[in-house]
Design an enzyme around this catalytic site. Structure first.
Site, PDB file in Angstrom:
ATOM      1  N   THR A 202       1.093  -0.587  -7.810  1.00  0.00           N
ATOM      2  CA  THR A 202       0.264  -1.140  -6.736  1.00  0.00           C
ATOM      3  C   THR A 202      -0.839  -0.197  -6.281  1.00  0.00           C
ATOM      4  O   THR A 202      -1.641  -0.551  -5.423  1.00  0.00           O
ATOM      5  CB  THR A 202       1.148  -1.495  -5.530  1.00  0.00           C
ATOM      6  OG1 THR A 202       1.916  -0.343  -5.167  1.00  0.00           O
ATOM      7  CG2 THR A 202       2.092  -2.628  -5.862  1.00  0.00           C
ATOM      8  N   ASN A 335      -8.562   0.344  -0.862  1.00  0.00           N
ATOM      9  CA  ASN A 335      -9.220   0.528  -2.155  1.00  0.00           C
ATOM     10  C   ASN A 335      -9.461  -0.858  -2.753  1.00  0.00           C
ATOM     11  O   ASN A 335      -8.506  -1.570  -3.073  1.00  0.00           O
ATOM     12  CB  ASN A 335      -8.338   1.380  -3.078  1.00  0.00           C
ATOM     13  CG  ASN A 335      -8.999   1.691  -4.410  1.00  0.00           C
ATOM     14  OD1 ASN A 335      -9.263   0.794  -5.202  1.00  0.00           O
ATOM     15  ND2 ASN A 335      -9.271   2.957  -4.642  1.00  0.00           N
ATOM     16  N   GLU A 409       2.029  -9.476  -1.664  1.00  0.00           N
ATOM     17  CA  GLU A 409       2.711 -10.748  -1.843  1.00  0.00           C
ATOM     18  C   GLU A 409       1.938 -11.963  -1.355  1.00  0.00           C
ATOM     19  O   GLU A 409       2.244 -13.092  -1.746  1.00  0.00           O
ATOM     20  CB  GLU A 409       4.082 -10.686  -1.150  1.00  0.00           C
ATOM     21  CG  GLU A 409       5.022  -9.731  -1.853  1.00  0.00           C
ATOM     22  CD  GLU A 409       6.260  -9.406  -1.053  1.00  0.00           C
ATOM     23  OE1 GLU A 409       7.300 -10.050  -1.288  1.00  0.00           O
ATOM     24  OE2 GLU A 409       6.198  -8.500  -0.209  1.00  0.00           O
TER      25      GLU A 409
END
Length: 442
Positions: A202, A335, A409
């Site tokens: 991630t 980011n 999610e």
């Protein structure tokens, strides 16, 4: 280590759910009542509840809401958390029902959702820490070209191919868990930051290094972030989209305190000389971040809007998703490259949920029979269309130290419903069970 066929019993996966949704509304589209009932299976010896009704309790303003979740004990392995547990399956039922209501009222699906926009958390009554869902609808619709949509089913074609446009709302809780971090700054101007977290792809290494460098006021190449060891300061699991918000808050506070100590090193000369003048060989700070009292006063959730185009062959029932647009408001984006990847990954997973993935049980043995990748169908590169992700700029001063909400999610929530709603717009057939396979359209 277990092989893939072995993992389904001891590891578990997303349980099947049977959901019933009833909506009541006045002629202008104002919701007057919502009922959402859900049943899901678990094993004989354990309890696992798929909390499918959570989106229903928090997404739309409505004075009368009743939800229930019930378990059925079966001779199967215990289900387990799978990406966006409850939210992904619950949003499919709720957002499919909202689409049906829009057609019954003769309203645009986005207009209906805006009509019932919840300015406060319907469940707790608390104000949102931040909410930019209106901007999600607006920008996703503009990017998609939603204004060109013809409302009647089967009204849009490309030659013999039926075209369908559907949409759904995305949402996911903004969880924050306790987490600790420490930082060590050395006389040579380098820093080592540590937390007992993990990077499952991630971008945790990247964003924690960025946060630390920013707080310390050091170039990013002077900062090294370490994770993945039980001897490091304790942090939570990578679940509930919590890592960036939780670990990031601890990293930032530890680094800010370290920077204050650096700034207090009075004297002349280089940093190394000032360390020597104060008889220091390093500056070390530890900090444990805890969910603050702000959660007593504000409700926190991430929101988004997903719009999908499908192409359906009316003779063969074949479905192709040809375009996907998702606009998401999840607080500060640390980011953009890693965030975009997370959103796209979630939307692809939602594509698999909507059109491909299905676990088949042996009725006698209670075991999953399509337990390998040759028979458990997932989307491959040729199944994945152009995916356009829109970032909604959102400042949240309350949710946590760094203003971040989880993004891992939310991308899967709403995707399957948007696909099903697009299939209805293309074909006039409402499919209420997943995956949507061609036999259900013929």
């Amino acid at each position: 280590m277990v092989s893939r066929p072995q993992m389904f019993g001891p590891v578990g996966g997303r349980p099947a759910t049977e959901q019933r949704v009833a909506l009541g509304a006045s002629k202008d589209g104002t919701l007057t009542a919502i009922r959402h009932e859900s049943r899901s299976p678990t094993s004989r010896f354990d309890e696992f509840v798929e909390h499918t009704t959570q989106p229903t309790r928090t997404l739309y303003a409505c004075a009368n809401v009743a939800t229930s979740e019930r378990l059925i004990h079966l001779d199967i392995g215990t289900p387990q958390f799978q990406r966006a547990p409850g939210e992904s399956t619950g949003s499919f039922a709720l957002e499919s029902a909202m689409d049906e209501l829009a057609y019954a009222l003769g309203m645009d699906p986005i207009e209906l959702r805006l009509k019932n926009h919840a300015d406060r958390d319907p469940e707790s009554g608390k104000p949102w820490s931040s909410k930019s869902l209106r901007a999600c609808y607006e920008q996703a619709a503009a990017r998609f070209g939603w204004s060109q949509r013809k409302p009647q089913p089967r009204s849009m074609r490309d030659g013999a191919i039926l075209i369908g446009w559907g949409m759904a709302t995305s949402t996911y809780p903004a969880h924050v868990w306790p987490a600790a971090a420490d930082v060590t700054v050395l006389p040579d101007g380098t820093a080592r930051v540590r937390a007992g977290s993990q990077d499952i792809g991630t971008g945790t290494y990247t964003v924690m290094t960025q946060l630390a460098a920013e707080a310390l006021g050091l170039p990013i190449d002077k900062v090294r972030f370490e994770l993945g060891d039980t001897e490091l300061p304790q942090a939570g699991t990578s679940g509930g989209s919590t890592t960036a918000a939780s670990v990031g808050s601890a990293v930032r506070r530890a680094c800010l305190e370290a920077r204050q100590r650096l700034d207090a090193l009075t004297g002349s000369g280089s940093l190394a000389e000032r360390f020597a003048q104060h008889k220091l060989d390093k500056i070390q700070v530890s900090y444990k971040a805890m969910p603050g009292k702000e959660h007593e006063h504000y409700a926190g959730r991430s929101f988004g809007a997903q719009l999908v185009e499908v192409r359906v062959d009316p003779e063969l029932g074949q479905i192709r998703v040809s375009r996907m647009v998702g606009a998401f408001a999840c607080g500060r984006i640390l980011n953009e490259k890693t965030a975009r990847s997370q959103y796209i990954g979630g939307m692809v997973w939602g594509l698999g949920m909507g059109l491909f993935e299905h676990s088949l049980y042996d009725d006698k043995l209670g075991r999953i029979v399509n337990n390998d990748l040759s028979e458990y169908v997932i989307p491959v590169s040729l199944d994945v269309p152009s995916i356009d992700v829109v970032f909604i700029d959102e400042q949240d001063p309350y949710i946590n130290e760094i203003g971040v909400k989880g993004i891992g999610e939310i991308g899967i929530t709403g995707t399957a419903a948007a696909i099903a709603n697009a299939v209805y717009h293309a074909t006039g057939k409402r499919i209420r069970s997943l995956p949507i396979t061609l036999d259900k359209l013929l």
